[in-house]
Design an enzyme around this catalytic site. Structure first.
Site, PDB file in Angstrom:
ATOM      1  N   ASP A 303     -17.849  38.296 -19.417  1.00  0.00           N
ATOM      2  CA  ASP A 303     -17.176  37.439 -18.443  1.00  0.00           C
ATOM      3  C   ASP A 303     -17.545  37.924 -17.038  1.00  0.00           C
ATOM      4  OD1 ASP A 303     -15.684  35.471 -17.264  1.00  0.00           O
ATOM      5  OD2 ASP A 303     -13.884  35.826 -18.453  1.00  0.00           O
TER       6      ASP A 303
HETATM    7  C1  BGC Z   1     -13.595  33.043 -16.418  1.00  0.00           C
HETATM    8  C2  BGC Z   1     -14.465  32.410 -17.468  1.00  0.00           C
HETATM    9  C3  BGC Z   1     -15.559  31.609 -16.818  1.00  0.00           C
HETATM   10  C4  BGC Z   1     -16.342  32.520 -15.915  1.00  0.00           C
HETATM   11  C5  BGC Z   1     -17.525  31.846 -15.262  1.00  0.00           C
HETATM   12  C6  BGC Z   1     -14.394  33.757 -15.343  1.00  0.00           C
HETATM   13  O1  BGC Z   1     -13.601  34.118 -14.265  1.00  0.00           O
HETATM   14  O2  BGC Z   1     -12.709  33.959 -17.042  1.00  0.00           O
HETATM   15  O3  BGC Z   1     -13.678  31.617 -18.318  1.00  0.00           O
HETATM   16  O4  BGC Z   1     -16.353  31.034 -17.801  1.00  0.00           O
HETATM   17  O5  BGC Z   1     -15.476  32.981 -14.902  1.00  0.00           O
HETATM   18  O6  BGC Z   1     -17.142  30.964 -14.296  1.00  0.00           O
END
Ligand code: BGC
Length: 784
Positions: A303
């Site tokens: 993530d």
């Molecule tokens: C979120 C994810 C997301 C990623 C990319 C993160 O802050 O937890 O769900 O896919 O950002 O944008």
């Protein structure tokens, strides 16, 4: 270098290279039958191409494939590097996120394909969560349809639109089990139940990836966030989680496993610490379970900045250690942290990370790029992009999905009949509330490429339906804040009208989704005051609750005539709501989360354990008066039960359940386990259970018939009920249908005290009913 942790990480890596035969945990039955097509990630000729490419790559180029940056609107703190043109030219970037147009994609892709030494295309990913340009209801609403076919179609539309903009990778579905409505990200998933989670996970993956990943309109799915992220303590986003291995396997892992079985090409590791070990550096979940037990061949992406966060988590004191731990645990790609870019090659040169491990991670990235056909078709066709968006069929689907997502929670009678659908003698409406004429909020917390101008609001649709002169509109309040004058104006509008429709709730981007945990779950601002004032006029009131979670509204559920949970319905909010209010559409949505009475009940979920002191037969509506009422598992100041149970939802018609029949009252654990162990798992039914469902009302309606099981006497305590199957059926008025559930051996297996998925002798209760609190029931026995 020779610490036990290092040795176990290397051991994990060795296992990863030479995985043993699949563990004794058998593949669980495909929720939607064995016919669902599964996209394959590889074949021998692909592996050959990968071999050739990897042989040509320098260490730096290999590491480059494992590096991902945000090159558009950031979706978290810090955006890493920005000199992407140069880095791509040098082969230092494998993927980018947050780019959203064909033009931007092509600019970067031309550099990668034409100017980098090995011409390897960049993979572009984006948060396409419930639609790309055509925004559908938020995932919690989509799950509330209990209609995997509709969910799959929405994902297909999203794939078509996103791929037209050059996005071949979507960070969806979010398959985190969410038991706590304080957690804002409950909005992004399918709720609290693992079986429903599996069904929805498959629907999304199949919708995104289609039957061929290399079809130009297919996109790679990315189930997230692996794993346990939804169990954040106190419902506070990014908080730590403590989940036993049993609970992990029985509740949190199944939707991920289903997504992987369905062929999901990638997976995202989560932010949370899981039992003290951050999920993005967790060899047990990322290597032992994901790679070894499930045989996952795709990319594990971290993530956003999750690798850099290993330092504040407290398991690394510098970037190199964080990179090493995450990499050896099984994270292939570093989203935004830039730690692989900065340290991985050095870690290989110093011998702390085997180069073979880097090769393996690179192979996974190349495997997905090849499977997508990116080498053959790296560019987006800019001339076709606009035409792919908002196709009329997609807009119609958005309306259908919204209609199916609404959950009718209450529908009291005014005079002789229920208020909804609107009777013909209602001529004038007060339309009140900050969300009645709000376009932006209807798009939910991840609006993607959805634009407010695409939204048809409730006000517009109602004006169209009954004529603007019959609609007395008053905003009444802001979502947070508002003036006395606004309140008075709303009361006046109600007084002038036959019925008041109130559109109240949360601000989608600010109060729901990521980083939007709440400690209070009531209506924000002055909206409760507004509601009570309008109800005090004595006019019948329909309350439409727009939210990314269930809200605690005990007063409303007592005093308001009719209530619909509308979630955030997407671009067709207005038409879908108006068609529902007037009875062109009959509500069929069902809750996928237990609806709390008070925040203090959270986490609240139906599939809980009984405890040693269950509060059965105790009146929980008043404080305990004696020791019998006191020393049970209860609150002294609140009931245990939810306001509305999981699986609940009313219709404009009514249904009766009867004639439950099961074809056996005994099954042997041995026969179930033999069946589970059979290599080619035949879908032979271990039990057939049926019930007669009758539409006892005067309208056709869709009923979701739910089948639940309970096991008693097992090695590990099992929940008081667990959803095992469901069927959506349409019944004409007066029609009776026998609904039959064929339960395979896996329906009778549990994760036992040896962490094996197996059947055990047990007393089994089976229910077929309309929600998790009712139904006709039968008992049977699993013998030795
Ligand atoms: C979120 C994810 C997301 C990623 C990319 C993160 O802050 O937890 O769900 O896919 O950002 O944008």
């Amino acid at each position: 270098m020779t610490s036990p942790a290092y040795r176990s990480a290397v051991a994990a890596f060795v296992l990863l290279l030479f995985p043993p035969a699949p563990s004794s945990a058998p593949a669980r039955e495909k929720a939607r039958g064995s016919t669902s097509a599964r996209t394959s990630l590889s074949d021998t000729s692909t592996e050959k191409r990968i071999d050739e490419l990897v042989r040509k790559m320098t260490l730096e180029e290999k590491v480059g494939q494992l590096v991902q940056y945000s090159a558009g609107q950031p979706t978290g703190p810090g955006t890493g590097r920005t000199d992407y043109d140069d880095m791509i030219r040098k082969g230092e970037v494998g993927a980018l996120l947050n780019i959203s147009t064909a033009r931007q994609v092509n600019v970067f892709q031309h550099i990668a394909v034409e100017q980098s030494r090995l011409h390897i295309p960049v993979l572009f990913g984006l948060d396409v969560i419930h639609g790309f340009r055509t925004e559908f209801p938020i995932p919690l609403g989509l799950a509330s349809t209990w209609d995997p076919d509709v969910v799959e179609q929405t994902a297909r539309v999203a794939a078509r639109e996103a791929s037209a903009s050059g996005i071949r990778w979507v960070f969806s579905p979010m398959v985190d089990i969410a038991r706590d409505a304080r957690w804002g990200r409950m909005a992004e998933g399918a709720g609290e139940d693992p079986y429903l989670g599996e069904v929805m996970a498959r629907a999304y993956v199949h919708g995104y990836q289609g039957t061929r990943l290399d079809a130009p309109d297919s996109v790679a799915a990315c189930p997230k966030h692996f794993v346990g992220y939804g169990a954040a303590e106190g419902g506070r986003d990014y908080n730590s989680t403590e989940i036993s291995e049993h609970t992990l396997r029985q509740y949190y892992l199944p939707p991920f496993h289903a997504a992987i079985e369905e062929g999901a090409a990638t997976l995202m590791s989560a932010f949370n610490a899981l039992n003290g070990v951050p999920s993005s550096a967790n060899p047990f979940t990322l290597t032992e379970i994901l790679r070894r037990e499930w045989g996952f061949q795709g990319i594990v992406d971290s993530d956003y900045t999750a690798l850099a966060e290993l330092i504040p988590h407290g398991i690394a004191n510098d970037g190199a250690t964080a990179a090493r731990k995450a990499f050896l645990a099984g994270v292939d790609m570093d989203m935004v942290s830039s730690l692989y870019h900065d340290h991985l090659a050095k870690l290989v040169r110093s011998g702390e990370v085997p180069e073979a491990a880097v090769d393996e991670a690179v192979r996974r990235v190349l495997r997905v790029k090849l499977a997508l056909g990116l080498f053959e078709l790296p560019y987006a066709d800019e001339t076709k992009e606009a035409g792919a968006m908002l196709h009329p069929d997609s807009v119609t689907l958005a309306r259908t999905a919204a209609e199916e997502s609404f959950v009718l929670l209450k529908n009291s009678s005014v005079g002789a009949s229920p208020l909804l659908p609107m009777p013909g003698n209602v001529n004038t409406f007060a339309l009140i509330g900050p969300l009645a004429n709000d376009r932006g909020n209807m798009l939910g917390s991840w609006a993607g490429q959805g634009r407010p101008q695409d939204v048809v609001t409730l006000r517009t649709a109602l004006n169209e339906r009954i004529g603007a002169r019959n609609v007395h509109y008053a905003k009444g309040a802001e979502i947070i804040g508002g003036t006395d004058e606004q309140l008075e104006e709303a009361v006046k509008a109600a007084e002038q009208s036959d019925v008041a429709i109130l559109a109240l709730g949360e601000n989608a981007p600010e109060m729901t989704g990521e980083a939007a945990s709440r400690a209070f779950l009531g209506l924000p601002g002055r909206q409760e005051e507004l509601l009570e004032k309008v109800v005090a006029t004595g006019k019948p009131v329909v309350l439409l609750v727009f939210s990314g979670r269930p809200l605690t509204l005990p007063w409303a559920f007592q005093h308001v005539t009719a209530v619909i949970a509308a979630w955030f319905p997407g671009i067709q909010s207005g038409p879908a709501l108006v068609r529902t209010l007037f009875g062109d559409a009959n509500p069929s949505g069902r809750l996928v989360v237990s609806w709390p009475r008070s925040v203090g009940q959270e986490p609240l979920y139906y599939n809980a354990l009984n405890t040693g002191r269950p509060a059965r037969n105790v009146d929980l509506t008043r404080p305990p008066r004696n020791i019998v009422e006191r020393y049970v598992s209860r609150y002294i100041d609140e009931q245990n039960s939810p306001q509305f149970p999981f699986g609940f939802g009313l219709s404009y018609t009514t249904f009766r359940y009867g004639n439950l029949h099961i074809d056996k009252t005994q099954i042997s654990a041995k026969s179930l386990n033999d069946d589970l162990q059979a290599r080619e798992h035949k879908q032979s039914a271990a039990l057939s259970a049926s019930a007669d469902i009758t539409n006892t009302g005067t309208r056709p309606g869709v009923e979701t018939v739910e089948c639940y099981l309970r096991f008693q006497g097992t090695s590990v305590a099992q929940p008081v009920r667990a959803l095992t199957k469901f069927q959506r059926i349409t019944l004409a008025p007066g029609e009776t249908r026998k609904v039959t559930f064929l339960l395979g051996s896996n329906a009778f297996a549990i994760w036992n005290d040896q962490q094996k998925f197996a059947a055990e002798p047990a007393r089994v209760t089976l229910w077929i009913g309309p929600d998790s609190s009712q139904g006709v029931q039968a008992t049977l026995e699993i013998t030795k």
